[in-house]
Design an enzyme around this catalytic site. Structure first.
Site, PDB file in Angstrom:
ATOM      1  N   LYS A   9      -5.022  20.703  -8.675  1.00 52.08           N
ATOM      2  CA  LYS A   9      -4.664  21.741  -9.650  1.00 52.08           C
ATOM      3  C   LYS A   9      -3.915  21.140 -10.841  1.00 52.08           C
ATOM      4  O   LYS A   9      -3.174  20.171 -10.690  1.00 52.08           O
ATOM      5  CB  LYS A   9      -3.794  22.803  -8.980  1.00 52.08           C
ATOM      6  CG  LYS A   9      -4.543  23.504  -7.863  1.00 52.08           C
ATOM      7  CD  LYS A   9      -3.827  24.750  -7.398  1.00 52.08           C
ATOM      8  CE  LYS A   9      -4.674  25.431  -6.336  1.00 52.08           C
ATOM      9  NZ  LYS A   9      -3.958  25.682  -5.107  1.00 52.08           N
ATOM     10  N   GLU A  22       4.998   4.737   3.489  1.00 56.31           N
ATOM     11  CA  GLU A  22       4.539   6.072   3.867  1.00 56.31           C
ATOM     12  C   GLU A  22       5.750   7.004   3.869  1.00 56.31           C
ATOM     13  O   GLU A  22       6.835   6.607   4.288  1.00 56.31           O
ATOM     14  CB  GLU A  22       3.884   5.986   5.262  1.00 56.31           C
ATOM     15  CG  GLU A  22       3.543   7.278   5.917  1.00 56.31           C
ATOM     16  CD  GLU A  22       2.658   8.193   5.079  1.00 56.31           C
ATOM     17  OE1 GLU A  22       1.589   7.762   4.616  1.00 56.31           O
ATOM     18  OE2 GLU A  22       3.054   9.355   4.895  1.00 56.31           O
ATOM     19  N   THR A  44     -10.247   1.886   5.249  1.00 61.55           N
ATOM     20  CA  THR A  44      -9.090   2.667   5.690  1.00 61.55           C
ATOM     21  C   THR A  44      -9.601   3.752   6.652  1.00 61.55           C
ATOM     22  O   THR A  44     -10.811   3.955   6.788  1.00 61.55           O
ATOM     23  CB  THR A  44      -8.388   3.341   4.502  1.00 61.55           C
ATOM     24  OG1 THR A  44      -9.133   4.485   4.103  1.00 61.55           O
ATOM     25  CG2 THR A  44      -8.240   2.403   3.317  1.00 61.55           C
ATOM     26  N   GLU A  45      -8.672   4.481   7.272  1.00 61.16           N
ATOM     27  CA  GLU A  45      -9.091   5.576   8.164  1.00 61.16           C
ATOM     28  C   GLU A  45      -9.884   6.646   7.400  1.00 61.16           C
ATOM     29  O   GLU A  45     -10.933   7.108   7.845  1.00 61.16           O
ATOM     30  CB  GLU A  45      -7.882   6.251   8.818  1.00 61.16           C
ATOM     31  CG  GLU A  45      -7.332   5.534  10.027  1.00 61.16           C
ATOM     32  CD  GLU A  45      -6.120   4.684   9.676  1.00 61.16           C
ATOM     33  OE1 GLU A  45      -5.618   4.774   8.534  1.00 61.16           O
ATOM     34  OE2 GLU A  45      -5.689   3.910  10.557  1.00 61.16           O
ATOM     35  N   TYR A  46      -9.346   7.037   6.244  1.00 64.75           N
ATOM     36  CA  TYR A  46     -10.033   8.073   5.459  1.00 64.75           C
ATOM     37  C   TYR A  46     -11.385   7.584   4.972  1.00 64.75           C
ATOM     38  O   TYR A  46     -12.343   8.334   4.922  1.00 64.75           O
ATOM     39  CB  TYR A  46      -9.150   8.504   4.272  1.00 64.75           C
ATOM     40  CG  TYR A  46      -8.252   9.665   4.609  1.00 64.75           C
ATOM     41  CD1 TYR A  46      -7.238   9.534   5.557  1.00 64.75           C
ATOM     42  CD2 TYR A  46      -8.398  10.903   3.992  1.00 64.75           C
ATOM     43  CE1 TYR A  46      -6.415  10.593   5.881  1.00 64.75           C
ATOM     44  CE2 TYR A  46      -7.582  11.966   4.318  1.00 64.75           C
ATOM     45  CZ  TYR A  46      -6.586  11.802   5.256  1.00 64.75           C
ATOM     46  OH  TYR A  46      -5.770  12.854   5.580  1.00 64.75           O
ATOM     47  N   ASP A  92      -3.553  11.518  -2.102  1.00 61.12           N
ATOM     48  CA  ASP A  92      -3.778  12.963  -2.191  1.00 61.12           C
ATOM     49  C   ASP A  92      -4.233  13.306  -3.614  1.00 61.12           C
ATOM     50  O   ASP A  92      -3.600  12.881  -4.587  1.00 61.12           O
ATOM     51  CB  ASP A  92      -2.485  13.711  -1.851  1.00 61.12           C
ATOM     52  CG  ASP A  92      -2.024  13.403  -0.421  1.00 61.12           C
ATOM     53  OD1 ASP A  92      -2.907  13.184   0.439  1.00 61.12           O
ATOM     54  OD2 ASP A  92      -0.810  13.354  -0.168  1.00 61.12           O
ATOM     55  N   ASP A  99     -12.387   9.022  -2.342  1.00 56.07           N
ATOM     56  CA  ASP A  99     -13.617   9.815  -2.226  1.00 56.07           C
ATOM     57  C   ASP A  99     -13.676  10.836  -3.351  1.00 56.07           C
ATOM     58  O   ASP A  99     -14.719  11.421  -3.604  1.00 56.07           O
ATOM     59  CB  ASP A  99     -13.606  10.577  -0.898  1.00 56.07           C
ATOM     60  CG  ASP A  99     -12.401  11.511  -0.835  1.00 56.07           C
ATOM     61  OD1 ASP A  99     -11.266  10.993  -0.912  1.00 56.07           O
ATOM     62  OD2 ASP A  99     -12.584  12.742  -0.758  1.00 56.07           O
ATOM     63  N   GLU A 119       0.873  -1.189   0.000  1.00 55.50           N
ATOM     64  CA  GLU A 119       0.000   0.000   0.000  1.00 55.50           C
ATOM     65  C   GLU A 119       0.902   1.229   0.000  1.00 55.50           C
ATOM     66  O   GLU A 119       1.748   1.383   0.893  1.00 55.50           O
ATOM     67  CB  GLU A 119      -0.912   0.042   1.223  1.00 55.50           C
ATOM     68  CG  GLU A 119      -1.857   1.245   1.168  1.00 55.50           C
ATOM     69  CD  GLU A 119      -2.682   1.508   2.427  1.00 55.50           C
ATOM     70  OE1 GLU A 119      -3.608   2.328   2.367  1.00 55.50           O
ATOM     71  OE2 GLU A 119      -2.372   0.903   3.481  1.00 55.50           O
TER      72      GLU A 119
HETATM   73  C1  LIG Z   1      -4.938  11.120   2.397  1.00 56.02           C
HETATM   74  S1  LIG Z   1      -3.833  10.085   3.216  1.00 56.02           S
HETATM   75  C2  LIG Z   1      -4.627   8.485   3.135  1.00 56.02           C
HETATM   76  C3  LIG Z   1      -4.097   7.538   4.173  1.00 56.02           C
HETATM   77  C4  LIG Z   1      -4.652   6.102   4.129  1.00 56.02           C
HETATM   78  N1  LIG Z   1      -4.268   5.422   2.898  1.00 56.02           N
HETATM   79  C5  LIG Z   1      -6.135   6.084   4.285  1.00 56.02           C
HETATM   80  O1  LIG Z   1      -6.843   5.793   3.310  1.00 56.02           O
HETATM   81  O2  LIG Z   1      -6.628   6.335   5.411  1.00 56.02           O
HETATM   82  C6  LIG Z   1      -2.528   9.930   2.021  1.00 56.02           C
HETATM   83  C7  LIG Z   1      -1.241   9.401   2.604  1.00 56.02           C
HETATM   84  O3  LIG Z   1      -0.324   9.178   1.557  1.00 56.02           O
HETATM   85  C8  LIG Z   1       0.967   9.635   1.943  1.00 56.02           C
HETATM   86  N2  LIG Z   1       1.679   9.963   0.706  1.00 56.02           N
HETATM   87  C9  LIG Z   1       1.380  10.953  -0.154  1.00 56.02           C
HETATM   88  N3  LIG Z   1       2.237  10.977  -1.187  1.00 56.02           N
HETATM   89  C10 LIG Z   1       3.107   9.949  -0.970  1.00 56.02           C
HETATM   90  C11 LIG Z   1       4.237   9.470  -1.680  1.00 56.02           C
HETATM   91  N4  LIG Z   1       4.647  10.061  -2.806  1.00 56.02           N
HETATM   92  N5  LIG Z   1       4.898   8.419  -1.188  1.00 56.02           N
HETATM   93  C12 LIG Z   1       4.497   7.821  -0.027  1.00 56.02           C
HETATM   94  N6  LIG Z   1       3.442   8.241   0.699  1.00 56.02           N
HETATM   95  C13 LIG Z   1       2.748   9.292   0.236  1.00 56.02           C
HETATM   96  C14 LIG Z   1       0.663  10.847   2.798  1.00 56.02           C
HETATM   97  O4  LIG Z   1       1.729  11.195   3.650  1.00 56.02           O
HETATM   98  C15 LIG Z   1      -0.579  10.386   3.551  1.00 56.02           C
HETATM   99  O5  LIG Z   1      -0.245   9.719   4.758  1.00 56.02           O
END
Ligand SMILES: C[S@@+](CC[C@H](N)C(=O)[O-])C[C@H]1O[C@@H](n2cnc3c(N)ncnc32)[C@H](O)[C@@H]1O
Length: 211
Positions: A121, A69, A190-192, A117, A153, A44
Site C-alpha cells: 500500500k 531478524e 532461501t525458504e521463501y 515484506d 517474488d 542478510e
Molecule cells: C518474507 S520473510 C523472508 C525470509 C527469508 N529472507 C526468506 O527469503 O526466506 C521476511 C522476513 O524479514 C523480517 N523483517 C521484516 N522487516 C524487518 C526489519 N525491519 N528488520 C529486520 N527483519 C525484518 C520478517 O520478520 C521476516 O522474517
C-alpha cells in the site's frame, strides 16, 4: 513471517553461542572483536528461518556472515535450523533494520535483502527495506563500495526498488526477471524462494552498487 510458537524458544535463545545479544557494543569492531579476522562481512536483513545465511556461510568460509531478524520467535526458528551444522563464520542478531547504524559502522561489504515484506500500500512505502529511509540507515554501515543484492517474488517491490536505489545513487549492475533461468549465476535459495519457485513464480534479482 507467521510461525507456530516454538515451545523451547527461550531455551534456544538463551543457549545459542553465535547470537550476539549486545550487538551495539561491537560497533566498528566486528572484525577485530567478533570474528577475529579481516575477512569481508556480509549481512542478510530479514533472514527468516536462516537457511540462506547458513548455507552462504558454509559455502564461503572466507567471508563472515551476520543474519538479522526482528522477531524473537523467528530467530529461535533460525537457531533451531542452524544448530545441526553451525558455521564458525556465522553470527545472528535480533534487531530491526532501522537500528543497524547503531550496530555497524564502516564495516559491511554486502547487504542481502531476500523476499523482504512488500508493503504494497502507498501509505506503507516507508516500511519497504529499499525506501530512502532505510537506504539512509545503510549508508554508514558499509566499508567502501556499497553493495545491495536483492531477490523477490514481488514485481511491485522489485520495480520500486530499482527506482529507489537508482534515485539514491546506486548503479544497477545486474538484474534478472527470472533468476532461476540465468544459468550463469551462482544462487543459494532461501525458504521463501523455494516456496515461490515450486509454485512456478519467477524470481526477480538485482545487484546494486554505490561508490
Ligand atoms: C518474507 S520473510 C523472508 C525470509 C527469508 N529472507 C526468506 O527469503 O526466506 C521476511 C522476513 O524479514 C523480517 N523483517 C521484516 N522487516 C524487518 C526489519 N525491519 N528488520 C529486520 N527483519 C525484518 C520478517 O520478520 C521476516 O522474517
Amino acid at each position: 513471517m507467521r510461525l507456530r510458537n516454538l515451545k523451547n524458544k527461550d531455551e534456544l535463545l538463551d543457549n545459542c553461542s553465535y547470537i550476539i545479544n549486545d550487538a551495539e557494543k561491537y560497533i566498528g569492531k566486528w572484525n577485530k572483536d567478533v570474528f577475529k579476522n579481516n575477512n569481508p562481512i556480509h549481512i542478510e536483513i530479514g533472514m527468516g528461518k536462516g537457511s540462506f545465511i547458513k548455507n552462504m556461510a558454509l559455502s564461503f568460509p572466507d567471508i563472515n556472515f551476520v543474519g538479522i531478524e526482528k522477531f524473537d520467535g523467528v530467530v529461535a526458528r533460525a537457531i533451531n535450523n542452524i544448530n545441526d551444522n553451525i558455521p564458525s563464520n556465522l553470527r545472528i542478531i535480533k534487531a530491526d533494520a532501522n537500528t543497524l547504524n547503531s550496530i555497524f559502522k564502516n564495516e559491511i561489504d554486502v547487504i542481502y535483502l531476500n523476499f523482504s515484506d512488500p508493503w504494497p500500500k502507498k501509505r506503507q512505502i516507508k516500511r519497504r527495506l529499499t525506501s530512502s529511509l532505510f537506504l539512509d540507515v545503510y549508508e554508514s554501515l558499509f566499508k567502501n563500495e556499497k553493495t545491495i543484492i536483492m531477490k523477490t517474488d514481488n514485481i511491485g517491490l522489485y520495480a520500486y526498488s530499482l527506482v529507489s536505489l537508482s534515485e539514491y545513487g546506486y548503479i544497477i549492475k545486474e538484474a534478472s526477471l527470472d533468476l532461476h533461468n540465468d544459468i550463469d549465476r551462482f544462487n543459494i535459495e532461501t525458504e521463501y524462494e523455494k516456496k515461490f519457485s515450486s509454485m512456478g513464480v519467477k524470481i526477480n534479482y538485482l545487484k546494486a552498487i554505490k561508490k
